[in-house]
Design an enzyme around this catalytic site. Structure first.
Site, short mmCIF file in Angstrom:
data_model
loop_
_atom_site.label_atom_id
_atom_site.label_comp_id
_atom_site.label_asym_id
_atom_site.label_seq_id
_atom_site.Cartn_x
_atom_site.Cartn_y
_atom_site.Cartn_z
N ALA A 141 -5.80 -35.80 -42.47
CA ALA A 141 -5.03 -36.53 -43.46
C ALA A 141 -3.91 -37.37 -42.85
O ALA A 141 -3.31 -38.20 -43.53
CB ALA A 141 -4.43 -35.55 -44.48
N ALA B 277 -5.27 -41.16 -37.25
CA ALA B 277 -5.88 -41.05 -35.93
C ALA B 277 -4.95 -41.65 -34.88
O ALA B 277 -4.11 -42.50 -35.18
CB ALA B 277 -7.23 -41.75 -35.89
N GLY C 180 -17.24 -38.78 -40.54
CA GLY C 180 -16.96 -38.84 -39.12
C GLY C 180 -17.85 -39.83 -38.40
O GLY C 180 -17.39 -40.57 -37.51
N ASP C 181 -19.12 -39.87 -38.78
CA ASP C 181 -20.04 -40.83 -38.17
C ASP C 181 -19.66 -42.26 -38.53
O ASP C 181 -19.77 -43.17 -37.69
CB ASP C 181 -21.47 -40.54 -38.63
CG ASP C 181 -21.99 -39.20 -38.13
OD1 ASP C 181 -21.55 -38.76 -37.05
OD2 ASP C 181 -22.82 -38.59 -38.82
#
Length: 224
Positions: free
Chosen positions: A96, A99, A126-127
């Site tokens: 949350a 990155a 994620g992919d």
């Protein structure tokens, strides 16, 4: 995986602790840029030496817990910097909180907050994040823009049901961008973070937000 991977500009690999995948080295030797993630280490070893194929990778994209366990760091950002001793680009996803990324070759660091959305299905997010980062990398963008696109595409994907079918295209990205620019409550600094989208979105993709798709998976429903 095929024994002789076809030529490609980039490939995504999921590394397995203690095991090599021969196609990764073969592809890298042919000039393919490898972007890798990793699953949970069920052995509990968390030894970077066990990720032997990391030496062939351009970027490694673990989550914060994985990155800290592999490096012995107590901070995700410190873990990202430590990982660049083993791979040129380290991207650590922070859930949350967004990155954080480090590019050893250019000296760039970047941090992008997560985009708040109403999540329906996190399958494949994620992919999609990795795919967004690969797209920006192949386009030659600065690290911060690559990270921003990755986070945006992942956020948009969780608003739809399904895995790969939930990945947004330029229509969805363009509709989102026009929508957030139209809101008086938006933080100008936050909008500037995504200003790189302006020249990328074709003007003919002028569709309203939110877009609605057919539900791709039997058993799911959507409230209308």
């Amino acid at each position: 995986a095929p024994d002789c991977p076809p030529p490609a500009r980039a490939a995504v690999a999921s590394l397995t602790p203690g095991r090599r995948a021969p196609w990764i080295a073969q592809a890298a030797r042919k000039g393919t840029r490898i972007f890798a993630d990793v699953g949970w280490d069920d052995t509990g070893a968390w030894d970077l030496a066990g990720l032997a194929d990391l030496e062939h990778c351009e970027a490694f994209l673990p989550n914060a817990e994985e990155a800290m366990r592999y490096t012995g760091s107590t901070c995700p950002k410190a873990a990202a910097h430590a990982l660049t001793e083993h791979v040129p680009v380290a991207v650590v996803t922070l859930g949350a909180e967004g990155a954080y990324a480090v590019d050893r070759r250019t000296g760039e660091t970047a941090e992008v907050p997560a985009i708040a959305v109403e999540a329906l299905d996190p399958t494949g997010a994620g992919d999609v994040f990795v795919a967004g980062f690969v797209t920006g990398t192949l386009a030659g963008w600065p690290l911060a823009d690559r990270l921003a696109l990755a986070g945006l595409t992942a956020a948009l994907s969780v608003q739809e049901f399904g895995g790969s079918l939930s990945a947004p295209g330029w229509s969805e990205i363009g509709a989102w961008w026009r929508r957030v620019q139209s809101l008086d409550t938006q933080n100008p600094a936050a909008l500037r973070r995504y200003a790189f989208l302006d020249p990328l979105i074709p003007t003919h993709l002028d569709r309203p937000w939110p877009l609605r798709r057919a539900v791709p998976t039997i058993g799911f429903g959507r409230n209308t």
